[in-house]
Scaffold this motif. Sequence first.
Motif, PDB file in Angstrom:
ATOM      1  N   ARG A  96       0.735  -1.202   0.101  1.00  0.00           N
ATOM      2  CA  ARG A  96       0.006   0.291   0.013  1.00  0.00           C
ATOM      3  C   ARG A  96       0.791   1.296   0.039  1.00  0.00           C
ATOM      4  N   HIS A 131       1.953   3.878  -3.315  1.00  0.00           N
ATOM      5  CA  HIS A 131       1.458   5.337  -3.050  1.00  0.00           C
ATOM      6  C   HIS A 131       2.498   6.426  -3.712  1.00  0.00           C
ATOM      7  N   ASP A 184      -5.350   4.717  -0.337  1.00  0.00           N
ATOM      8  CA  ASP A 184      -4.558   5.777  -0.917  1.00  0.00           C
ATOM      9  C   ASP A 184      -5.049   7.251  -0.335  1.00  0.00           C
ATOM     10  N   SER A 227      -2.826   9.941   1.395  1.00  0.00           N
ATOM     11  CA  SER A 227      -2.705  11.217   1.076  1.00  0.00           C
ATOM     12  C   SER A 227      -3.183  12.410   1.951  1.00  0.00           C
TER      13      SER A 227
END
Length: 238
Positions: free
Chosen positions: A39, A43, A116, A120
């Motif tokens: 993950r 990213h 994601d 972020s």
Amino acid sequence: MNIAVVFAGGTGQRMNSKSKPKQFLMLHGRPIIIYTLERFEQHPDVDAIVVVCLKDWIGELKRYISKYGLSKIASIVPGGGSGQESIRNGVFESSRLFPSDSVVLVHDGVRPLIDDQTISDCIRCTNEKGSAVTVVPAIETIVQSTDGVIDNIIDRKRCQLARAPQCFRLGDLYEAHERALSDGLTEFIDSASLMSYYGHKLYEVEGSPANIKITTPSDYYIMRAIMDEQEDSQFFGF
């Protein structure tokens, strides 16, 4: 820079797995820790990953990292005798490798369903405000009790459940760990409680309820069901 410190140093006693730690339990042929690392690997805003791992399992982790071609792993360090010590090892290693103004995202190795958007949002919030703690709203009544007697029912609308990532400026988190070490304080349950104790403001980022921590066998089956549903949706458009 944005650095993920992924904590995979626990033994998973509540998982009742006699053969291996919970972060190395397999799902569809891959260990849980690899799903988690992927993950952050995938990213675009994460520059590097530092992994804290059980000392006796570092060799196994390195083999999996090589097998699955994870290129952002900057370092693997052994865990400590407690969660706080293990995270401190990862933070100190990150401080050795990266600038103090980097954003550090502290994440559990057994939270493979981080998305994601949450990553972020945490990076953005930390850049703007200095911290970001992933939360989800409490959906059940929360009470306080004394000697088995409930003496307070808390307004659920004001309650959140703290999850991960928990994000800070690397220099700030390093300094807090140094102070705790100097003060002999060893029982902080997570980075948020440590930073709050030393006077840092914590800002919330709402994450996905699916971002659960795999602690018990039932968590494992819930995770598997969620991942199967996510996979099916790619093929069938659910």
